[in-house]
Enzyme design. Structure first.
Site, mmCIF file in Angstrom:
data_model
loop_
_atom_site.group_PDB
_atom_site.id
_atom_site.type_symbol
_atom_site.label_atom_id
_atom_site.label_comp_id
_atom_site.label_asym_id
_atom_site.label_seq_id
_atom_site.Cartn_x
_atom_site.Cartn_y
_atom_site.Cartn_z
ATOM 1 N N SER A 131 15.407 -40.785 7.833
ATOM 2 C CA SER A 131 16.298 -41.400 6.841
ATOM 3 C C SER A 131 17.710 -40.819 6.896
ATOM 4 C CB SER A 131 15.752 -41.177 5.423
ATOM 5 O OG SER A 131 14.442 -41.666 5.326
ATOM 6 N N GLU A 245 1.760 -42.253 9.419
ATOM 7 C CA GLU A 245 2.146 -41.734 8.103
ATOM 8 C C GLU A 245 1.499 -42.571 6.998
ATOM 9 O OE1 GLU A 245 6.402 -41.629 7.355
ATOM 10 O OE2 GLU A 245 6.135 -40.511 5.480
HETATM 11 C C1 LIG Z 1 9.121 -37.658 -1.700
HETATM 12 C C2 LIG Z 1 9.855 -38.254 -0.543
HETATM 13 C C3 LIG Z 1 9.831 -37.609 0.691
HETATM 14 C C4 LIG Z 1 10.533 -38.160 1.775
HETATM 15 N N1 LIG Z 1 10.507 -37.467 2.967
HETATM 16 C C5 LIG Z 1 11.214 -37.948 4.027
HETATM 17 C C6 LIG Z 1 11.261 -37.206 5.261
HETATM 18 O O1 LIG Z 1 10.662 -36.151 5.406
HETATM 19 N N2 LIG Z 1 12.003 -37.709 6.269
HETATM 20 C C7 LIG Z 1 12.674 -38.895 6.177
HETATM 21 O O2 LIG Z 1 13.288 -39.303 7.163
HETATM 22 N N3 LIG Z 1 12.666 -39.618 5.020
HETATM 23 C C8 LIG Z 1 11.952 -39.162 3.942
HETATM 24 N N4 LIG Z 1 11.937 -39.881 2.747
HETATM 25 C C9 LIG Z 1 12.772 -41.069 2.626
HETATM 26 C C10 LIG Z 1 12.006 -42.368 2.520
HETATM 27 O O3 LIG Z 1 11.475 -42.769 3.750
HETATM 28 C C11 LIG Z 1 12.980 -43.420 1.979
HETATM 29 O O4 LIG Z 1 13.272 -43.033 0.646
HETATM 30 C C12 LIG Z 1 12.417 -44.818 1.980
HETATM 31 O O5 LIG Z 1 12.290 -45.304 3.290
HETATM 32 C C13 LIG Z 1 13.315 -45.799 1.176
HETATM 33 O O6 LIG Z 1 14.641 -45.699 1.588
HETATM 34 P P1 LIG Z 1 15.830 -45.444 0.528
HETATM 35 O O7 LIG Z 1 15.454 -44.290 -0.334
HETATM 36 O O8 LIG Z 1 17.111 -45.370 1.278
HETATM 37 O O9 LIG Z 1 15.834 -46.733 -0.419
HETATM 38 P P2 LIG Z 1 16.491 -48.138 -0.095
HETATM 39 O O10 LIG Z 1 16.157 -48.557 1.292
HETATM 40 O O11 LIG Z 1 17.919 -48.109 -0.491
HETATM 41 O O12 LIG Z 1 15.682 -49.076 -1.101
HETATM 42 C C14 LIG Z 1 15.990 -49.129 -2.490
HETATM 43 C C15 LIG Z 1 15.098 -50.188 -3.132
HETATM 44 O O13 LIG Z 1 15.382 -51.487 -2.542
HETATM 45 C C16 LIG Z 1 14.180 -52.046 -2.052
HETATM 46 N N5 LIG Z 1 14.440 -52.781 -0.799
HETATM 47 C C17 LIG Z 1 15.150 -52.323 0.264
HETATM 48 N N6 LIG Z 1 15.165 -53.271 1.240
HETATM 49 C C18 LIG Z 1 14.416 -54.309 0.791
HETATM 50 C C19 LIG Z 1 14.052 -55.590 1.348
HETATM 51 N N7 LIG Z 1 14.429 -55.949 2.573
HETATM 52 N N8 LIG Z 1 13.282 -56.413 0.577
HETATM 53 C C20 LIG Z 1 12.873 -56.047 -0.658
HETATM 54 N N9 LIG Z 1 13.202 -54.852 -1.237
HETATM 55 C C21 LIG Z 1 13.960 -54.011 -0.526
HETATM 56 C C22 LIG Z 1 13.243 -50.882 -1.789
HETATM 57 O O14 LIG Z 1 11.896 -51.277 -1.859
HETATM 58 C C23 LIG Z 1 13.609 -49.922 -2.929
HETATM 59 O O15 LIG Z 1 12.927 -50.282 -4.097
HETATM 60 C C24 LIG Z 1 11.248 -39.368 1.635
HETATM 61 C C25 LIG Z 1 11.275 -40.024 0.396
HETATM 62 C C26 LIG Z 1 10.594 -39.487 -0.687
HETATM 63 C C27 LIG Z 1 10.621 -40.193 -2.007
#
Ligand SMILES: Cc1cc2nc3c(=O)[nH]c(=O)nc-3n(C[C@H](O)[C@H](O)[C@H](O)COP(=O)(O)OP(=O)(O)OC[C@H]3O[C@@H](n4cnc5c(N)ncnc54)[C@H](O)[C@@H]3O)c2cc1C
Length: 403
Positions: A131, A245
């Site tokens: 991410s 995962e």
């Molecule tokens: C506890 C925790 C541990 C994590 N650990 C890691 C790690 O070790 N390494 C790593 O790389 N990442 C990690 N992550 C990150 C995680 O993979 C991302 O948070 C996740 O992929 C969502 O991305 P974002 O937070 O940028 O949210 P966004 O992508 O900005 O999404 C925000 C909201 O919009 C919705 N949304 C986005 N796109 C769409 C779509 N096309 N259609 C419908 N809804 C949509 C999503 O469902 C969400 O509700 C971790 C996250 C958490 C919470």
């Protein structure tokens, strides 16, 4: 390894039980696995070393890579016997759950021999650099660049939400190696976290914990030998890793029960009727539904694992299982709080038992499970497109979706 390598299951169960009884330190019974941030005490360290030497943290990996070369049937027996003994798996990590299985499929022999044994012994800790601030669900928008410098890559950029980056030795990371293409310009590289240019800033949460970090990369070096798969071929490897995962997440919900049995807890706190059942009929029905769904998910997981053995490769079923599994254990965490009543509202201090305090934290932590590994909505998109074959117009405009 498939199950045909397994010897007599009953004899192996006895062997596993005896071995655990002989080696698991009694002082650790009932205690969960330590957090990555904890310094291990002597017994915890001894348990990790003993299990690591036995290869039972990764029982299905070949012995050459630090595993025990067992089939999945025997692996399940080890898991059951550990649980029955109140023991934890001291080796389990991102390395065993996500990175190792991916390297087994996509890594070169040299990479497997170099990286897997340290994971199998629980000595080398890995973090996931996927991410970025502008690339979560839309992971293929990632901007962290890796420049080809002959015998190595030079990496510049920023990752975020990197779980346990501050306690990790190595990172498996997605980088852009061709800015002119989206998915087709991404590579999967490995780099040492203990080098100049890797700056890790823990993100402090409202709970006071810092389970993940911002990770800044300035002129970080990854050897050419540490490119997994082909140059610009990282996207399909990333998708496979995310499937591992998600499969782990769908089966991992028991971590959220704070050590409490929901039915027993409900009997104790809500009381029982004349037939010894949970007295509140509505609550009882919801607990039964949750337990039935939990078993359905477990059986479907076992079936999907058997099918994956017969026809290995990427599949979208892990998206269904992730959403179903997470729903089951988030509901379970809600039910536990409901049963605890006022005792489920404590955050710290006297008046609350350890399991009660753990329950509220588990409930909150459970909210994250529908986000990491790809959010619930994004998994629904994958299910709609890849499994149900619905047209793009029926869902939000296409993104690259952490698939
Ligand atoms: C506890 C925790 C541990 C994590 N650990 C890691 C790690 O070790 N390494 C790593 O790389 N990442 C990690 N992550 C990150 C995680 O993979 C991302 O948070 C996740 O992929 C969502 O991305 P974002 O937070 O940028 O949210 P966004 O992508 O900005 O999404 C925000 C909201 O919009 C919705 N949304 C986005 N796109 C769409 C779509 N096309 N259609 C419908 N809804 C949509 C999503 O469902 C969400 O509700 C971790 C996250 C958490 C919470």
């Amino acid at each position: 390894m498939d199950d045909t390598h397994d010897t007599d299951p009953a004899a192996f169960r006895t062997e596993a039980r005896d071995w655990i009884a002989a080696h698991f330190p009694p002082s650790l019974r009932g205690r969960g696995a330590p957090l990555a941030s904890e310094t291990l005490d002597a017994d915890q360290l001894r348990w990790r070393e003993t299990m690591g030497a036995k290869g039972w943290g990764v029982p299905t990996w070949p012995a050459a890579y630090g595993g025990a070369g067992l089939g999945r049937g025997h692996a399940r027996i080890i898991e059951n016997e550990l649980a029955l003994a109140g023991a934890y798996d001291p080796i389990q990590s991102m390395g065993t759950i996500m990175f190792g299985p991916t390297l087994l499929e996509h890594g070169s022999e040299r990479q497997k021999l170099r990286h897997l044994p340290g994971i199998a012994r629980g000595e080398t800790r890995w973090c996931q650099g996927f991410s970025e601030p502008g690339a979560g669900s839309d992971l293929a928008s990632l901007q962290t660049r890796a420049e080809d410098r002959g015998d190595h890559f030079l990496i510049n950029g920023q990752k975020v939400w990197t779980s346990n980056a501050d306690h990790s030795d190595w990172c498996f990371c997605l980088v852009r190696t061709d800015p002119s293409r989206k998915q087709g310009g991404i590579s999967f590289v490995l780099f040492d976290m203990h080098q100049p240019g890797v700056e890790v800033r823990p993100i402090r949460l409202i709970s006071g914990e810092s389970p993940f970090c911002e990770t800044f990369l300035t002129d970080v070096r990854a050897e050419k030998d540490d490119l997994v798969g082909s140059l610009n071929g990282g996207w399909s490897i990333a998708k496979r890793l995310l499937q591992h995962e998600r499969s782990a997440i769908s089966g991992g919900g028991s971590e959220l029960d704070g050590g409490l049995s929901l039915t027993e807890l409900a009997r104790e706190r809500v009381g029982v009727d004349a037939e010894g059942r949970v007295a509140d009929a509505d609550l009882r029905a919801r607990i039964i539904r949750n337990e039935m769904e939990s078993r359905i998910v477990a059986q479907t997981l076992a079936r999907a694992a058997a099918e994956a053995r017969a026809a290995p490769g990427a599949d979208a079923v892990s998206s269904i299982l992730k959403n179903a599994g997470v729903r089951v254990f988030q509901t379970r965490a809600e039910l536990i709080l409901e049963v605890l009543g006022h005792q489920g509202l404590g955050w710290e201090g006297g008046g609350f038992s350890e399991p009660e305090l753990a329950s509220v934290r588990d409930w909150l932590h459970g909210k994250a499970w529908s986000i990491f590994g790809g959010s619930e909505e994004v998994q629904n998109n994958i299910i709609a497109k890849r499994i149900l074959g619905l047209p793009d117009a029926a869902i939000r405009p296409a993104q690259s979706e952490r698939t």
